[in-house]
Design a protein around this motif. Structure first.
Motif, PDB file in Angstrom:
ATOM      1  N   GLU A 124       0.911  -1.069  -0.026  1.00  0.00           N
ATOM      2  CA  GLU A 124       0.069   0.039  -0.095  1.00  0.00           C
ATOM      3  C   GLU A 124       0.825   1.376  -0.180  1.00  0.00           C
ATOM      4  O   GLU A 124       1.864   1.257   0.894  1.00  0.00           O
ATOM      5  N   LEU A 125       0.370   2.211  -0.664  1.00  0.00           N
ATOM      6  CA  LEU A 125       1.412   3.431  -0.851  1.00  0.00           C
ATOM      7  C   LEU A 125       0.637   4.526   0.248  1.00  0.00           C
ATOM      8  O   LEU A 125      -0.370   4.264   0.674  1.00  0.00           O
ATOM      9  N   THR A 126       1.391   5.585   0.243  1.00  0.00           N
ATOM     10  CA  THR A 126       1.146   6.614   1.090  1.00  0.00           C
ATOM     11  C   THR A 126       1.501   7.822   0.932  1.00  0.00           C
ATOM     12  O   THR A 126       2.140   8.099  -0.038  1.00  0.00           O
ATOM     13  N   GLY A 127       1.204   8.927   1.688  1.00  0.00           N
ATOM     14  CA  GLY A 127       1.374  10.360   1.200  1.00  0.00           C
ATOM     15  C   GLY A 127       1.972  10.817   2.439  1.00  0.00           C
ATOM     16  O   GLY A 127       2.058  12.470   2.528  1.00  0.00           O
ATOM     17  N   ASP A 128       2.370  10.502   3.480  1.00  0.00           N
ATOM     18  CA  ASP A 128       2.877  11.258   4.843  1.00  0.00           C
ATOM     19  C   ASP A 128       4.113  10.230   5.238  1.00  0.00           C
ATOM     20  O   ASP A 128       3.936   8.990   4.999  1.00  0.00           O
ATOM     21  N   LEU A 129       5.013  10.797   5.990  1.00  0.00           N
ATOM     22  CA  LEU A 129       6.087  10.277   6.679  1.00  0.00           C
ATOM     23  C   LEU A 129       5.842  10.759   8.181  1.00  0.00           C
ATOM     24  O   LEU A 129       6.227  11.771   8.816  1.00  0.00           O
ATOM     25  N   ASP A 130       5.661   9.562   9.182  1.00  0.00           N
ATOM     26  CA  ASP A 130       5.534   9.670  10.528  1.00  0.00           C
ATOM     27  C   ASP A 130       6.852   9.195  11.218  1.00  0.00           C
ATOM     28  O   ASP A 130       7.191   8.391  10.877  1.00  0.00           O
ATOM     29  N   LEU A 131       7.203   9.841  12.344  1.00  0.00           N
ATOM     30  CA  LEU A 131       8.298   9.553  13.045  1.00  0.00           C
ATOM     31  C   LEU A 131       8.120   9.459  14.603  1.00  0.00           C
ATOM     32  O   LEU A 131       7.423  10.230  15.059  1.00  0.00           O
ATOM     33  N   LEU A 132       8.623   8.606  15.207  1.00  0.00           N
ATOM     34  CA  LEU A 132       8.664   8.359  16.746  1.00  0.00           C
ATOM     35  C   LEU A 132      10.199   8.804  17.237  1.00  0.00           C
ATOM     36  O   LEU A 132      11.033   8.416  16.544  1.00  0.00           O
ATOM     37  N   TRP A 133      10.140   9.785  18.220  1.00  0.00           N
ATOM     38  CA  TRP A 133      11.308  10.080  18.872  1.00  0.00           C
ATOM     39  C   TRP A 133      11.240  10.362  20.081  1.00  0.00           C
ATOM     40  O   TRP A 133      10.330  10.058  20.817  1.00  0.00           O
ATOM     41  N   ASP A 134      12.227  10.415  21.059  1.00  0.00           N
ATOM     42  CA  ASP A 134      12.534  10.009  22.296  1.00  0.00           C
ATOM     43  C   ASP A 134      11.915  11.405  22.934  1.00  0.00           C
ATOM     44  O   ASP A 134      11.692  11.136  24.379  1.00  0.00           O
ATOM     45  N   GLY A 135      11.815  12.414  22.726  1.00  0.00           N
ATOM     46  CA  GLY A 135      11.312  13.760  23.398  1.00  0.00           C
ATOM     47  C   GLY A 135      12.572  14.289  24.210  1.00  0.00           C
ATOM     48  O   GLY A 135      11.945  15.290  24.891  1.00  0.00           O
ATOM     49  N   THR A 136      13.556  14.030  24.100  1.00  0.00           N
ATOM     50  CA  THR A 136      14.611  14.461  24.967  1.00  0.00           C
ATOM     51  C   THR A 136      15.187  15.960  24.036  1.00  0.00           C
ATOM     52  O   THR A 136      15.115  16.080  23.027  1.00  0.00           O
ATOM     53  N   PRO A 137      15.832  16.572  25.013  1.00  0.00           N
ATOM     54  CA  PRO A 137      16.380  18.145  24.302  1.00  0.00           C
ATOM     55  C   PRO A 137      17.250  17.822  23.424  1.00  0.00           C
ATOM     56  O   PRO A 137      17.331  18.327  22.393  1.00  0.00           O
ATOM     57  N   ALA A 138      18.314  16.726  23.387  1.00  0.00           N
ATOM     58  CA  ALA A 138      19.071  16.370  22.300  1.00  0.00           C
ATOM     59  C   ALA A 138      18.623  16.039  21.257  1.00  0.00           C
ATOM     60  O   ALA A 138      19.096  16.499  20.048  1.00  0.00           O
ATOM     61  N   GLU A 139      17.799  15.060  21.275  1.00  0.00           N
ATOM     62  CA  GLU A 139      16.865  14.689  19.988  1.00  0.00           C
ATOM     63  C   GLU A 139      16.282  15.951  19.309  1.00  0.00           C
ATOM     64  O   GLU A 139      16.100  15.891  18.137  1.00  0.00           O
ATOM     65  N   ALA A 140      15.614  16.902  20.124  1.00  0.00           N
ATOM     66  CA  ALA A 140      14.912  17.767  19.765  1.00  0.00           C
ATOM     67  C   ALA A 140      15.958  18.690  18.849  1.00  0.00           C
ATOM     68  O   ALA A 140      15.459  19.228  17.952  1.00  0.00           O
ATOM     69  N   GLN A 141      17.091  18.978  19.290  1.00  0.00           N
ATOM     70  CA  GLN A 141      18.194  19.740  18.719  1.00  0.00           C
ATOM     71  C   GLN A 141      18.210  19.179  17.418  1.00  0.00           C
ATOM     72  O   GLN A 141      18.377  19.801  16.338  1.00  0.00           O
ATOM     73  N   ALA A 142      18.416  17.723  17.349  1.00  0.00           N
ATOM     74  CA  ALA A 142      18.734  16.940  15.960  1.00  0.00           C
ATOM     75  C   ALA A 142      17.571  17.197  15.183  1.00  0.00           C
ATOM     76  O   ALA A 142      17.848  17.626  13.915  1.00  0.00           O
ATOM     77  N   LEU A 143      16.379  17.087  15.444  1.00  0.00           N
ATOM     78  CA  LEU A 143      15.330  17.278  14.927  1.00  0.00           C
ATOM     79  C   LEU A 143      15.211  18.477  14.092  1.00  0.00           C
ATOM     80  O   LEU A 143      14.850  18.779  13.108  1.00  0.00           O
ATOM     81  N   HIS A 144      15.166  19.415  15.012  1.00  0.00           N
ATOM     82  CA  HIS A 144      15.220  20.984  14.514  1.00  0.00           C
ATOM     83  C   HIS A 144      16.411  21.284  13.576  1.00  0.00           C
ATOM     84  O   HIS A 144      15.866  21.809  12.394  1.00  0.00           O
ATOM     85  N   ALA A 145      17.563  20.714  13.534  1.00  0.00           N
ATOM     86  CA  ALA A 145      18.516  20.791  12.519  1.00  0.00           C
ATOM     87  C   ALA A 145      17.960  20.103  10.947  1.00  0.00           C
ATOM     88  O   ALA A 145      18.389  20.671  10.243  1.00  0.00           O
ATOM     89  N   ALA A 146      17.710  18.872  11.392  1.00  0.00           N
ATOM     90  CA  ALA A 146      17.119  18.223  10.037  1.00  0.00           C
ATOM     91  C   ALA A 146      15.822  18.900   9.389  1.00  0.00           C
ATOM     92  O   ALA A 146      16.067  19.290   8.149  1.00  0.00           O
ATOM     93  N   LEU A 147      15.023  19.484  10.316  1.00  0.00           N
ATOM     94  CA  LEU A 147      13.947  20.255   9.623  1.00  0.00           C
ATOM     95  C   LEU A 147      14.315  21.571   9.026  1.00  0.00           C
ATOM     96  O   LEU A 147      13.735  21.743   7.793  1.00  0.00           O
TER      97      LEU A 147
END
Length: 207
Positions: free
Chosen positions: A79-102
């Motif tokens: 089955e095909l899709t039209g969105d990309l969902d992600l699970l992350w741990d909610g920590t400040p360090a990971e938030a910083q990495a996500l912010h950089a990627a976004l």
């Protein structure tokens, strides 16, 4: 590192491009997807290309894990899709990495990463960023993060995605019509793959 899952996703994106070629936008965003057909039936499928964001996540050293139907495709779902969902741990360090990627892939205003679930939009993809604090039925999704599978894309970056058994449990916990359908498909795939470990009679999967 096995590239099979990444190649499945690349093939699916090619199929998505072919299937949506000539489809006119309807103004229906992915967040308005129904519980039966999913986001492929929305405008999210038009120009859907998660690879720039997936590369940016790896370059930012994010440990976020692909979930939802993109993860299903990586395990062999058709089955095909039209969105990309992600699970992350909610920590400040990971938030910083996500912010950089976004930021790297064109997110004009990074979302509020203090929330358990927040939508995002970047060049080529939209979806939700979820932490284990988000209610997921009776399931605790936190253990899905360290159990994630990895694949190496031919372009030279790594993608982390939910393990097959965890993805099936996620689908069953959500319980929408599309989740039941996709859980059944993933279960058939699981039964045809070699596994090792001890049998867990609670859900029918080995450990």
């Amino acid at each position: 590192m096995d590239p099979t899952a990444a190649l499945r996703l690349r093939q699916a994106i090619t199929r998505t491009e072919e299937a949506t070629r000539g489809r006119a936008p309807t103004g229906r965003p992915p967040e308005e997807a129904d519980a039966l057909h999913g986001t492929f039936a929305t405008d999210g499928a038009l120009g859907f290309d998660p690879f720039p964001f997936l590369r940016a996540l790896d370059e930012a050293r994010s440990r976020a894990v692909v979930i939802g139907q993109v993860a299903g495709i990586m395990h062999g779902s058709t089955e095909l899709t039209g969105d990309l969902d992600l699970l992350w741990d909610g920590t400040p360090a990971e938030a910083q990495a996500l912010h950089a990627a976004l930021t790297r892939v064109g997110c004009p205003a990074p979302p509020d990463l203090t929330r358990a679930q927040v939508p995002y939009r970047v060049t080529g993809a939209v979806g939700d960023l979820c932490t284990p604090a988000l209610p997921w039925g009776a399931m605790n999704v936190a253990p899905c993060l360290p159990r994630a599978d990895t694949t190496r894309d031919p372009a030279g970056f790594t993608i982390r995605y939910a393990a097959l058994d965890d993805l099936i449990r996620m689908r069953r916990a959500l319980g929408r019509p599309k989740d039941h359908r996709r859980a059944a498909e993933l279960t058939r795939l699981a039964l045809h793959r070699p596994r090792s470990g001890t049998f867990d009679s609670a859900d029918g999967f080995p450990r």
